[in-house]
Design a protein around this motif. Structure first.
Motif, PDB file in Angstrom:
ATOM      1  N   ALA A   1      -0.054 -13.452  -4.962  1.00 59.35           N
ATOM      2  CA  ALA A   1       0.841 -12.748  -5.886  1.00 59.35           C
ATOM      3  C   ALA A   1       2.070 -11.898  -5.442  1.00 59.35           C
ATOM      4  CB  ALA A   1      -0.195 -12.028  -6.845  1.00 59.35           C
ATOM      5  N   GLU A   2       2.938 -11.427  -6.172  1.00 62.84           N
ATOM      6  CA  GLU A   2       4.320 -10.739  -5.839  1.00 62.84           C
ATOM      7  C   GLU A   2       4.678  -9.913  -6.932  1.00 62.84           C
ATOM      8  OE1 GLU A   2       8.110 -11.679  -3.382  1.00 62.84           O
ATOM      9  OE2 GLU A   2       7.205 -13.288  -4.171  1.00 62.84           O
ATOM     10  N   PHE A   3       4.519  -8.648  -6.652  1.00 55.11           N
ATOM     11  CA  PHE A   3       5.213  -7.923  -7.702  1.00 55.11           C
ATOM     12  C   PHE A   3       6.702  -7.586  -7.561  1.00 55.11           C
ATOM     13  CE2 PHE A   3       4.732  -4.239  -5.038  1.00 55.11           C
ATOM     14  CZ  PHE A   3       5.766  -3.464  -5.102  1.00 55.11           C
ATOM     15  N   TRP A   4       7.386  -7.105  -8.696  1.00 59.68           N
ATOM     16  CA  TRP A   4       8.905  -6.973  -8.690  1.00 59.68           C
ATOM     17  C   TRP A   4       9.244  -5.588  -9.333  1.00 59.68           C
ATOM     18  CZ3 TRP A   4      11.727 -10.513  -6.189  1.00 59.68           C
ATOM     19  CH2 TRP A   4      11.249 -11.910  -5.723  1.00 59.68           C
ATOM     20  N   GLY A   5      10.047  -4.929  -8.584  1.00 60.25           N
ATOM     21  CA  GLY A   5      10.387  -3.336  -9.041  1.00 60.25           C
ATOM     22  C   GLY A   5      11.597  -2.973  -8.440  1.00 60.25           C
ATOM     23  N   THR A   6      11.944  -1.798  -8.689  1.00 58.60           N
ATOM     24  CA  THR A   6      13.214  -1.326  -7.851  1.00 58.60           C
ATOM     25  C   THR A   6      13.121  -0.014  -7.674  1.00 58.60           C
ATOM     26  OG1 THR A   6      14.887  -2.955  -9.148  1.00 58.60           O
ATOM     27  CG2 THR A   6      15.837  -1.260  -8.064  1.00 58.60           C
ATOM     28  N   ASP A   7      13.338   0.637  -6.607  1.00 57.85           N
ATOM     29  CA  ASP A   7      13.170   1.774  -6.118  1.00 57.85           C
ATOM     30  C   ASP A   7      14.310   2.694  -6.958  1.00 57.85           C
ATOM     31  OD1 ASP A   7      12.760   4.296  -4.497  1.00 57.85           O
ATOM     32  OD2 ASP A   7      14.502   3.689  -3.648  1.00 57.85           O
ATOM     33  N   LEU A   8      13.785   4.039  -7.101  1.00 61.20           N
ATOM     34  CA  LEU A   8      14.616   4.969  -7.634  1.00 61.20           C
ATOM     35  C   LEU A   8      15.706   5.462  -6.819  1.00 61.20           C
ATOM     36  CD1 LEU A   8      11.819   6.742  -9.886  1.00 61.20           C
ATOM     37  CD2 LEU A   8      13.631   4.848 -10.886  1.00 61.20           C
ATOM     38  N   LEU A   9      16.638   5.894  -7.282  1.00 58.90           N
ATOM     39  CA  LEU A   9      17.778   6.883  -6.867  1.00 58.90           C
ATOM     40  C   LEU A   9      17.336   8.348  -7.092  1.00 58.90           C
ATOM     41  CD1 LEU A   9      20.909   5.158  -7.316  1.00 58.90           C
ATOM     42  CD2 LEU A   9      19.728   5.410  -5.137  1.00 58.90           C
ATOM     43  N   PRO A  10      17.536   9.214  -6.272  1.00 58.67           N
ATOM     44  CA  PRO A  10      18.443   9.297  -4.809  1.00 58.67           C
ATOM     45  C   PRO A  10      17.300   8.934  -3.721  1.00 58.67           C
ATOM     46  CG  PRO A  10      17.865  11.328  -5.253  1.00 58.67           C
ATOM     47  CD  PRO A  10      17.438  10.692  -6.593  1.00 58.67           C
ATOM     48  N   VAL A  11      17.672   8.736  -2.539  1.00 56.88           N
ATOM     49  CA  VAL A  11      16.907   8.777  -1.179  1.00 56.88           C
ATOM     50  C   VAL A  11      15.751   9.763  -1.379  1.00 56.88           C
ATOM     51  CG1 VAL A  11      17.093   8.702   1.183  1.00 56.88           C
ATOM     52  CG2 VAL A  11      18.914   7.985   0.103  1.00 56.88           C
ATOM     53  N   GLY A  12      14.652   9.186  -0.824  1.00 56.02           N
ATOM     54  CA  GLY A  12      13.398  10.053  -0.521  1.00 56.02           C
ATOM     55  C   GLY A  12      12.362   9.874  -1.278  1.00 56.02           C
ATOM     56  N   ASP A  13      12.355   8.625  -2.280  1.00 58.57           N
ATOM     57  CA  ASP A  13      11.060   8.644  -3.069  1.00 58.57           C
ATOM     58  C   ASP A  13       9.984   7.906  -2.227  1.00 58.57           C
ATOM     59  OD1 ASP A  13      12.043   9.283  -5.731  1.00 58.57           O
ATOM     60  OD2 ASP A  13      13.197   7.565  -5.322  1.00 58.57           O
ATOM     61  N   ALA A  14       8.830   8.251  -2.314  1.00 57.26           N
ATOM     62  CA  ALA A  14       7.736   7.633  -1.913  1.00 57.26           C
ATOM     63  C   ALA A  14       6.484   7.066  -2.700  1.00 57.26           C
ATOM     64  CB  ALA A  14       6.947   8.634  -0.853  1.00 57.26           C
ATOM     65  N   TYR A  15       5.921   6.015  -2.480  1.00 57.15           N
ATOM     66  CA  TYR A  15       4.951   5.573  -3.494  1.00 57.15           C
ATOM     67  C   TYR A  15       3.613   5.065  -2.764  1.00 57.15           C
ATOM     68  CZ  TYR A  15       9.551   4.907  -5.772  1.00 57.15           C
ATOM     69  OH  TYR A  15      10.858   5.386  -6.141  1.00 57.15           O
ATOM     70  N   TRP A  16       2.784   5.021  -3.570  1.00 61.36           N
ATOM     71  CA  TRP A  16       1.364   4.421  -3.125  1.00 61.36           C
ATOM     72  C   TRP A  16       0.998   3.194  -4.150  1.00 61.36           C
ATOM     73  CZ3 TRP A  16      -3.998   7.235  -3.154  1.00 61.36           C
ATOM     74  CH2 TRP A  16      -4.997   6.399  -2.750  1.00 61.36           C
ATOM     75  N   ILE A  17       1.273   1.816  -3.633  1.00 55.87           N
ATOM     76  CA  ILE A  17       0.962   0.832  -4.646  1.00 55.87           C
ATOM     77  C   ILE A  17      -0.555   0.437  -4.579  1.00 55.87           C
ATOM     78  CG2 ILE A  17       1.506  -1.511  -4.837  1.00 55.87           C
ATOM     79  CD1 ILE A  17       3.963   0.416  -2.885  1.00 55.87           C
ATOM     80  N   LYS A  18      -1.117   0.544  -5.719  1.00 54.06           N
ATOM     81  CA  LYS A  18      -2.466   0.207  -5.778  1.00 54.06           C
ATOM     82  C   LYS A  18      -2.723  -1.200  -6.609  1.00 54.06           C
ATOM     83  CE  LYS A  18      -4.135   4.917  -5.896  1.00 54.06           C
ATOM     84  NZ  LYS A  18      -5.101   5.869  -6.721  1.00 54.06           N
ATOM     85  N   THR A  19      -3.675  -1.926  -6.264  1.00 55.87           N
ATOM     86  CA  THR A  19      -3.797  -3.292  -6.719  1.00 55.87           C
ATOM     87  C   THR A  19      -5.475  -3.366  -7.135  1.00 55.87           C
ATOM     88  OG1 THR A  19      -2.320  -4.035  -5.201  1.00 55.87           O
ATOM     89  CG2 THR A  19      -3.763  -5.858  -6.540  1.00 55.87           C
ATOM     90  N   TYR A  20      -5.554  -3.917  -8.227  1.00 53.70           N
ATOM     91  CA  TYR A  20      -6.887  -4.268  -8.719  1.00 53.70           C
ATOM     92  C   TYR A  20      -6.901  -5.596  -9.455  1.00 53.70           C
ATOM     93  CZ  TYR A  20      -7.035   1.085  -9.950  1.00 53.70           C
ATOM     94  OH  TYR A  20      -6.795   2.366  -9.804  1.00 53.70           O
ATOM     95  N   LYS A  21      -7.966  -6.262  -8.580  1.00 57.76           N
ATOM     96  CA  LYS A  21      -8.316  -7.955  -8.700  1.00 57.76           C
ATOM     97  C   LYS A  21      -9.316  -7.915  -9.548  1.00 57.76           C
ATOM     98  CE  LYS A  21      -9.468 -12.257  -6.304  1.00 57.76           C
ATOM     99  NZ  LYS A  21      -9.517 -12.945  -4.950  1.00 57.76           N
ATOM    100  N   ASN A  22      -9.327  -8.441 -10.873  1.00 58.50           N
ATOM    101  CA  ASN A  22     -10.529  -8.610 -11.499  1.00 58.50           C
ATOM    102  C   ASN A  22     -11.225  -7.300 -11.758  1.00 58.50           C
ATOM    103  OD1 ASN A  22      -9.910 -11.443 -11.787  1.00 58.50           O
ATOM    104  ND2 ASN A  22     -11.303 -11.686  -9.822  1.00 58.50           N
ATOM    105  N   GLY A  23     -10.146  -6.334 -12.197  1.00 60.76           N
ATOM    106  CA  GLY A  23     -10.844  -4.827 -12.500  1.00 60.76           C
ATOM    107  C   GLY A  23     -11.096  -3.887 -11.229  1.00 60.76           C
ATOM    108  N   GLN A  24     -11.007  -4.418  -9.969  1.00 66.31           N
ATOM    109  CA  GLN A  24     -11.603  -3.726  -8.948  1.00 66.31           C
ATOM    110  C   GLN A  24     -10.453  -3.514  -7.888  1.00 66.31           C
ATOM    111  OE1 GLN A  24     -15.172  -3.058  -8.193  1.00 66.31           O
ATOM    112  NE2 GLN A  24     -15.023  -3.725 -10.526  1.00 66.31           N
TER     113      GLN A  24
END
Length: 312
Positions: free
Chosen positions: A154-177
């Motif tokens: 699988a692959e997700f698609w998204g675009t980072d926000l402006l300006p510089v310096g954003d940080a993210y935690w990507i969490k994945t749930y497979k079959n609800g887990q």
């Protein structure tokens, strides 16, 4: 020539001795006074928010840490709003429940956590940063070989926000887990992995987009397909403060250990920094972290092989 041969023999003997050492040992560690642990990862999702308060325990203990009862827990924002977390059914868990369909907090606001335990007060501060949407999710196929069957990623698609310096935690749930192994912690700084990469405002790079795939093995050691027809997938992007990004990076470094011979060359285990502090600088120690996240998510079910976007 003789010296080279001798060195080779010595290296081989040393290496063989190291890899042959399979005897389990249980070193006696010095006992330490339990330390208060505040686990406060709050989000704006329309669901109850839980802050957990426990105490640390010996390294080799194989039970969950005991929760701390009787604490006073609240979060206030820069506008004067106070969110009170009340003690839940599980000892050590303190819960705030939304009223109606309104989640916790507002993007751009600053928040202060206040926890009082046994007459001591602990504080932490965080800001709710914005988060980009998860635009879509696609499935791709890796053709099988004589060594493994067809694999579906699988692959997700998204675009980072402006300006510089954003940080993210990507969490994945497979079959609800939730995929929550140390190796499955997926962090992004702007659209890449770390500061200085200059990917602000760009689409998330491929390794970030494909970090939502679990890599499990069958009973025979064969690689299992990350996803199969019928599986559901939900991807969340949680915004992080700069300090929270550093904290989780260090957590991943300390917990995703190679094991075996490779452990000899890994980074030594060390304490992970905290943004929680005791009001009394000479009072009890505290560890843990406080972050307030905005969350964006998207989900998809793998209904049929006709949905495969690319074949490698």
């Amino acid at each position: 020539m003789k010296n080279n041969i001798l060195k080779s023999i010595l290296f081989t003997a040393t290496f063989g001795a190291l890899v042959a050492c399979e005897e389990q040992i249980f070193p006696e560690l010095e006992s330490a006074e339990p330390v208060l642990v505040i686990d406060a990862w709050v989000t704006n999702r329309d669901q109850p928010q839980v802050i957990k308060i426990t105490r640390s325990q010996p390294y080799f203990d194989e039970v969950l840490p005991t929760g701390v009862a009787g604490a006073s827990v609240s979060v206030s924002d820069n506008l004067g709003n106070v969110f009170t977390f009340t003690e839940g059914a599980t000892q050590g868990e303190y819960v705030w429940t939304p009223v109606g369909n309104v989640g916790f907090g507002t993007v751009g606001n600053s928040y202060e956590l206040t926890v009082t335990v046994n007459g001591e007060t602990f504080l932490a501060n965080a800001r709710m940063n914005d988060v980009p949407p998860v635009d879509s999710i696609t499935f791709n196929k890796q053709e099988g070989t004589q060594f493994f069957d067809d694999l579906y990623f699988a692959e997700f698609w998204g675009t980072d926000l402006l300006p510089v310096g954003d940080a993210y935690w990507i969490k994945t749930y497979k079959n609800g887990q939730l995929l929550n192994k140390p190796s499955e912690i997926s962090l992004a700084y702007d659209a890449a992995f770390s500061r200085g990469a200059d990917y602000s405002g760009e689409k998330f790079i491929t390794p970030i987009r494909t970090s939502i795939n679990p890599f499990d093995e069958g009973a025979d050691g064969s690689l299992l397909s990350p996803y199969s027809v019928g599986d559901s997938l939900y991807v969340e992007i949680n915004s992080l403060s700069q300090e929270a990004f550093d904290f989780l990076t260090e957590v991943q470094l300390q917990t995703d250990r190679p094991g075996g011979f490779g452990e000899l060359f890994s980074t030594p285990i060390a304490n992970v920094p905290t943004n929680v502090r005791n009001v009394n600088a000479s009072g009890s120690k505290v560890v843990g972290f406080f972050n307030v996240a905005a969350v964006a998510g998207n989900g998809r079910r793998f209904k049929s092989l006709d949905e495969v976007s690319r074949v490698y």
